[in-house]
Motif scaffolding. Sequence first.
Motif, PDB file in Angstrom:
ATOM      1  N   VAL A 108       0.869  -1.176   0.000  1.00 50.46           N
ATOM      2  CA  VAL A 108       0.000   0.000   0.000  1.00 50.46           C
ATOM      3  C   VAL A 108       0.905   1.224   0.000  1.00 50.46           C
ATOM      4  CG1 VAL A 108      -1.871   1.258   1.133  1.00 50.46           C
ATOM      5  CG2 VAL A 108      -1.712  -1.228   1.414  1.00 50.46           C
ATOM      6  N   VAL A 109       0.689   2.116  -0.958  1.00 45.68           N
ATOM      7  CA  VAL A 109       1.415   3.380  -0.997  1.00 45.68           C
ATOM      8  C   VAL A 109       0.398   4.504  -1.171  1.00 45.68           C
ATOM      9  CG1 VAL A 109       3.523   2.349  -1.928  1.00 45.68           C
ATOM     10  CG2 VAL A 109       1.868   3.358  -3.489  1.00 45.68           C
ATOM     11  N   ALA A 110       0.714   5.664  -0.614  1.00 44.72           N
ATOM     12  CA  ALA A 110      -0.166   6.823  -0.747  1.00 44.72           C
ATOM     13  C   ALA A 110       0.652   8.096  -0.718  1.00 44.72           C
ATOM     14  CB  ALA A 110      -1.200   6.840   0.377  1.00 44.72           C
ATOM     15  N   VAL A 111       0.162   9.087  -1.468  1.00 40.68           N
ATOM     16  CA  VAL A 111       0.820  10.380  -1.542  1.00 40.68           C
ATOM     17  C   VAL A 111      -0.252  11.466  -1.552  1.00 40.68           C
ATOM     18  CG1 VAL A 111       2.314  11.871  -2.924  1.00 40.68           C
ATOM     19  CG2 VAL A 111       2.742   9.421  -2.874  1.00 40.68           C
ATOM     20  N   SER A 112      -0.025  12.515  -0.754  1.00 42.29           N
ATOM     21  CA  SER A 112      -0.885  13.695  -0.774  1.00 42.29           C
ATOM     22  C   SER A 112      -0.073  14.871  -1.296  1.00 42.29           C
ATOM     23  CB  SER A 112      -1.392  14.020   0.633  1.00 42.29           C
ATOM     24  OG  SER A 112      -2.279  13.026   1.074  1.00 42.29           O
ATOM     25  N   CYS A 113      -0.688  15.616  -2.211  1.00 41.20           N
ATOM     26  CA  CYS A 113      -0.055  16.774  -2.825  1.00 41.20           C
ATOM     27  C   CYS A 113      -1.083  17.906  -2.913  1.00 41.20           C
ATOM     28  CB  CYS A 113       0.421  16.431  -4.243  1.00 41.20           C
ATOM     29  SG  CYS A 113       1.773  15.237  -4.319  1.00 41.20           S
ATOM     30  N   ARG A 116      -4.372  17.130  -7.674  1.00 33.90           N
ATOM     31  CA  ARG A 116      -4.523  15.711  -8.029  1.00 33.90           C
ATOM     32  C   ARG A 116      -3.491  15.230  -9.043  1.00 33.90           C
ATOM     33  NH1 ARG A 116      -8.858  18.061 -10.661  1.00 33.90           N
ATOM     34  NH2 ARG A 116      -8.793  17.831 -12.916  1.00 33.90           N
ATOM     35  N   ALA A 117      -3.166  16.039 -10.050  1.00 32.82           N
ATOM     36  CA  ALA A 117      -2.206  15.586 -11.064  1.00 32.82           C
ATOM     37  C   ALA A 117      -0.846  15.303 -10.424  1.00 32.82           C
ATOM     38  CB  ALA A 117      -2.072  16.617 -12.181  1.00 32.82           C
ATOM     39  N   GLU A 118      -0.457  16.152  -9.474  1.00 31.84           N
ATOM     40  CA  GLU A 118       0.806  15.951  -8.767  1.00 31.84           C
ATOM     41  C   GLU A 118       0.752  14.680  -7.919  1.00 31.84           C
ATOM     42  OE1 GLU A 118       1.418  20.761  -8.178  1.00 31.84           O
ATOM     43  OE2 GLU A 118       0.436  19.558  -6.626  1.00 31.84           O
ATOM     44  N   ALA A 119      -0.391  14.454  -7.281  1.00 26.41           N
ATOM     45  CA  ALA A 119      -0.547  13.265  -6.436  1.00 26.41           C
ATOM     46  C   ALA A 119      -0.475  11.991  -7.272  1.00 26.41           C
ATOM     47  CB  ALA A 119      -1.867  13.334  -5.659  1.00 26.41           C
ATOM     48  N   PHE A 120      -1.135  11.987  -8.435  1.00 31.00           N
ATOM     49  CA  PHE A 120      -1.060  10.810  -9.312  1.00 31.00           C
ATOM     50  C   PHE A 120       0.370  10.560  -9.770  1.00 31.00           C
ATOM     51  CE2 PHE A 120      -5.714  11.250 -10.096  1.00 31.00           C
ATOM     52  CZ  PHE A 120      -6.068   9.937  -9.847  1.00 31.00           C
ATOM     53  N   ALA A 121       1.070  11.611 -10.197  1.00 24.95           N
ATOM     54  CA  ALA A 121       2.439  11.453 -10.692  1.00 24.95           C
ATOM     55  C   ALA A 121       3.373  10.959  -9.588  1.00 24.95           C
ATOM     56  CB  ALA A 121       2.948  12.779 -11.264  1.00 24.95           C
ATOM     57  N   ALA A 122       3.259  11.521  -8.404  1.00 27.72           N
ATOM     58  CA  ALA A 122       4.135  11.128  -7.300  1.00 27.72           C
ATOM     59  C   ALA A 122       3.845   9.699  -6.850  1.00 27.72           C
ATOM     60  CB  ALA A 122       3.978  12.100  -6.136  1.00 27.72           C
ATOM     61  N   CYS A 123       2.585   9.320  -6.792  1.00 25.67           N
ATOM     62  CA  CYS A 123       2.226   7.965  -6.366  1.00 25.67           C
ATOM     63  C   CYS A 123       2.702   6.931  -7.390  1.00 25.67           C
ATOM     64  CB  CYS A 123       0.720   7.868  -6.148  1.00 25.67           C
ATOM     65  SG  CYS A 123       0.210   6.365  -5.273  1.00 25.67           S
ATOM     66  N   ARG A 124       2.546   7.241  -8.671  1.00 29.95           N
ATOM     67  CA  ARG A 124       3.029   6.328  -9.712  1.00 29.95           C
ATOM     68  C   ARG A 124       4.543   6.152  -9.614  1.00 29.95           C
ATOM     69  NH1 ARG A 124       1.824   3.961 -14.500  1.00 29.95           N
ATOM     70  NH2 ARG A 124      -0.248   4.831 -14.623  1.00 29.95           N
ATOM     71  N   LYS A 125       5.259   7.245  -9.411  1.00 31.88           N
ATOM     72  CA  LYS A 125       6.713   7.172  -9.273  1.00 31.88           C
ATOM     73  C   LYS A 125       7.093   6.350  -8.048  1.00 31.88           C
ATOM     74  CE  LYS A 125      10.944   8.559 -10.313  1.00 31.88           C
ATOM     75  NZ  LYS A 125      11.676   7.748 -11.288  1.00 31.88           N
ATOM     76  N   LEU A 126       6.377   6.545  -6.945  1.00 34.05           N
ATOM     77  CA  LEU A 126       6.660   5.821  -5.717  1.00 34.05           C
ATOM     78  C   LEU A 126       6.489   4.316  -5.905  1.00 34.05           C
ATOM     79  CD1 LEU A 126       7.291   5.699  -2.685  1.00 34.05           C
ATOM     80  CD2 LEU A 126       4.874   6.225  -2.252  1.00 34.05           C
ATOM     81  N   ILE A 127       5.360   3.873  -6.439  1.00 37.75           N
ATOM     82  CA  ILE A 127       5.139   2.431  -6.578  1.00 37.75           C
ATOM     83  C   ILE A 127       6.056   1.843  -7.644  1.00 37.75           C
ATOM     84  CG2 ILE A 127       3.150   2.623  -8.143  1.00 37.75           C
ATOM     85  CD1 ILE A 127       3.767  -0.071  -5.409  1.00 37.75           C
ATOM     86  N   ASP A 128       6.271   2.555  -8.735  1.00 40.59           N
ATOM     87  CA  ASP A 128       7.146   2.030  -9.791  1.00 40.59           C
ATOM     88  C   ASP A 128       8.582   1.868  -9.287  1.00 40.59           C
ATOM     89  OD1 ASP A 128       4.995   1.912 -11.515  1.00 40.59           O
ATOM     90  OD2 ASP A 128       5.620   3.625 -12.736  1.00 40.59           O
ATOM     91  N   ASP A 129       9.098   2.881  -8.591  1.00 42.90           N
ATOM     92  CA  ASP A 129      10.466   2.790  -8.088  1.00 42.90           C
ATOM     93  C   ASP A 129      10.592   1.771  -6.969  1.00 42.90           C
ATOM     94  OD1 ASP A 129      11.111   4.663  -9.968  1.00 42.90           O
ATOM     95  OD2 ASP A 129      11.614   6.259  -8.548  1.00 42.90           O
ATOM     96  N   LEU A 130       9.573   1.668  -6.127  1.00 39.82           N
ATOM     97  CA  LEU A 130       9.572   0.637  -5.089  1.00 39.82           C
ATOM     98  C   LEU A 130       9.710  -0.743  -5.732  1.00 39.82           C
ATOM     99  CD1 LEU A 130       7.060   0.401  -2.125  1.00 39.82           C
ATOM    100  CD2 LEU A 130       7.764  -1.585  -3.398  1.00 39.82           C
ATOM    101  N   LYS A 131       8.885  -1.005  -6.743  1.00 38.48           N
ATOM    102  CA  LYS A 131       8.899  -2.321  -7.393  1.00 38.48           C
ATOM    103  C   LYS A 131      10.230  -2.607  -8.094  1.00 38.48           C
ATOM    104  CE  LYS A 131       5.686  -4.738  -7.781  1.00 38.48           C
ATOM    105  NZ  LYS A 131       5.338  -5.915  -6.996  1.00 38.48           N
ATOM    106  N   HIS A 132      10.878  -1.577  -8.639  1.00 36.80           N
ATOM    107  CA  HIS A 132      12.110  -1.790  -9.415  1.00 36.80           C
ATOM    108  C   HIS A 132      13.399  -1.679  -8.603  1.00 36.80           C
ATOM    109  CE1 HIS A 132       9.299  -0.849 -12.785  1.00 36.80           C
ATOM    110  NE2 HIS A 132       9.918  -1.896 -13.260  1.00 36.80           N
ATOM    111  N   GLU A 133      13.365  -0.971  -7.471  1.00 39.58           N
ATOM    112  CA  GLU A 133      14.626  -0.665  -6.786  1.00 39.58           C
ATOM    113  C   GLU A 133      14.752  -1.218  -5.372  1.00 39.58           C
ATOM    114  OE1 GLU A 133      15.618   3.496  -7.129  1.00 39.58           O
ATOM    115  OE2 GLU A 133      14.725   3.604  -9.128  1.00 39.58           O
ATOM    116  N   VAL A 134      13.642  -1.493  -4.713  1.00 39.84           N
ATOM    117  CA  VAL A 134      13.714  -2.001  -3.342  1.00 39.84           C
ATOM    118  C   VAL A 134      13.884  -3.523  -3.407  1.00 39.84           C
ATOM    119  CG1 VAL A 134      12.504  -2.190  -1.129  1.00 39.84           C
ATOM    120  CG2 VAL A 134      12.331  -0.082  -2.479  1.00 39.84           C
TER     121      VAL A 134
END
Length: 153
Positions: A108-113, A116-134
């Motif tokens: 579960v990941v969540a971002v508040s900005c 809304r466009a900023e929140a979508f972009a930040a949340c997508r970056k968070l989950i994508d980088d989590l999946k690829h780098e952690v």
Amino acid sequence: MGPTHEHPGELAADDPIKLLAIRETPLSVDEVFRAVGDDAAGGTTLFVGTVRDHDGGAGVDALGYSCHPTAEAELRRVAEKVVADHPVRALAAVHRVGELRVGDIAVVVAVSCPHRAEAFAACRKLIDDLKHEVPIWKHQTFSDGTEEWVGAC
């Protein structure tokens, strides 16, 4: 008198990274959503990843997640980069490890900005980088008896 120095607690209170964890216990969407509540945020985006009953056309019977000892530090690094690159008011990310069943929440990941466009972009970056780098690895057992390891590294 010289300049006053901020106390570490004051710095932590201003930290937009509100919750980061890797846990063996079931995850709570409500906990993550509450963690990113912020009166100055106009948009909150939440992503929930669940265990599905198939992968690549094969039925999944069992799934286990394991992680490297550096996983939480890498999760923090990923979160800090998202905060540096986006106008994040609050961020949270929790991943589960251990044996999971179909339908269980794995991440579960969540971002508040401010917007809304900023929140979508930040949340997508968070989950994508989590999946690829952690360094969290998934071990799947398929219905036909075969197995597969899938990981970040």
